[in-house]
Enzyme design. Structure first.
Site, PDB file in Angstrom:
ATOM      1  N   SER A  10       0.792  -1.231   0.000  1.00 22.33           N
ATOM      2  CA  SER A  10       0.000   0.000   0.000  1.00 22.33           C
ATOM      3  C   SER A  10       0.822   1.278   0.000  1.00 22.33           C
ATOM      4  CB  SER A  10      -0.936   0.013   1.204  1.00 22.33           C
ATOM      5  OG  SER A  10      -1.839  -1.062   1.114  1.00 22.33           O
ATOM      6  N   THR A  11       1.996   1.259   0.597  1.00 22.65           N
ATOM      7  CA  THR A  11       2.768   2.497   0.709  1.00 22.65           C
ATOM      8  C   THR A  11       4.202   2.284   0.237  1.00 22.65           C
ATOM      9  OG1 THR A  11       3.431   2.040   2.998  1.00 22.65           O
ATOM     10  CG2 THR A  11       1.389   3.280   2.682  1.00 22.65           C
TER      11      THR A  11
END
Length: 183
Positions: A10-11
Site C-alpha cells: 500500500s505504501t
C-alpha cells in the site's frame, strides 16, 4: 501458458521482497509489482498491464487475495476480466484457484472478508485519530513523498512517468501533487 505474478503493497515505505520471492518460487516467469493502495483500481497501472498481457491458459498469481484488492466488486471484476481473456487467477495463501467452480465461491467470500477487513482498519484508524486529537497529540499523517522534489523535477521539464519512477510513487500521485499546485 505463462504464470504471471502480481505483488502489491500500500505504501512506498513497505517492502515487496517477500511477495516477489514467493511468486518467483511458485514458478512465475514475470512478476509485476506496485506500491499503491488496494482500496480501488484507480492508478494501478501494473495491474492493468498484467491483465492486458494475459493470454488464454495463462495464470495470474498473487500471494494473498487482498493483494488484488480490498473491494469485493473490484476483486470480482479483476477475476472476471482475467477469465474473459481465458486466464485463471490463483491465490497462494490460502491456495485457491478459479480453475474450478468451488474456487469462485471461495474467492468471492475471501473478497468480502478483505473488504470487511479494510472497513475495520479504517474504523480503528479513525478511532485512533480521534483519541489523538482529543489528547492534543494529532499532527496529521506522515508525508510519504517529497512534493517539493516532484515540483522541481516537473519544472525542469521531466515527464510524469520518469518523476514517478524517481520518487518511487505512482503517476497518479505525481499528477495529484502537480494539480494541487494549480488549485
Amino acid at each position: 501458458m505463462a504464470r504471471i505474478g502480481y505483488a502489491r503493497v500500500s505504501t512506498i515505505d513497505q517492502d515487496l521482497d517477500i511477495q516477489y520471492t514467493r511468486l518467483k518460487a511458485e514458478g512465475c516467469e514475470i512478476v509485476r509489482s506496485e506500491k499503491i493502495s488496494g482500496a480501488s483500481r484507480e492508478g494501478r497501472g501494473e495491474l492493468a498491464t498484467v491483465i492486458e498481457f494475459l493470454r488464454p491458459g495463462d495464470e495470474l498469481v498473487v500471494s494473498r487475495l487482498d493483494r488484488l484488492g480490498r473491494d469485493t466488486r473490484d476483486v470480482l471484476n479483476i477475476i472476471y476480466e482475467c477469465e474473459q481473456r481465458g486466464a485463471f487467477v490463483t491465490v497462494l495463501d490460502p491456495h485457491v484457484t478459479t480453475r474450478g467452480e468451488m474456487g469462485h465461491l471461495v474467492l468471492t467470500v475471501l473478497g468480502m472478508v478483505a473488504q470487511m477487513e479494510r472497513r475495520f482498519i479504517k474504523e480503528r484508524q479513525r478511532e485512533g485519530i480521534e483519541r489523538a486529537k482529543s489528547a492534543g497529540q494529532y499532527k496529521g499523517g506522515k508525508v510519504r513523498i517529497d512534493h517539493e522534489k516532484i515540483r522541481e523535477l516537473s519544472d525542469s521539464g521531466i515527464g510524469v512517468t520518469i518523476i514517478a519512477r524517481e520518487i518511487g510513487c505512482s503517476r497518479m500521485q505525481v499528477y495529484r501533487v502537480l494539480n494541487a499546485r494549480t488549485a
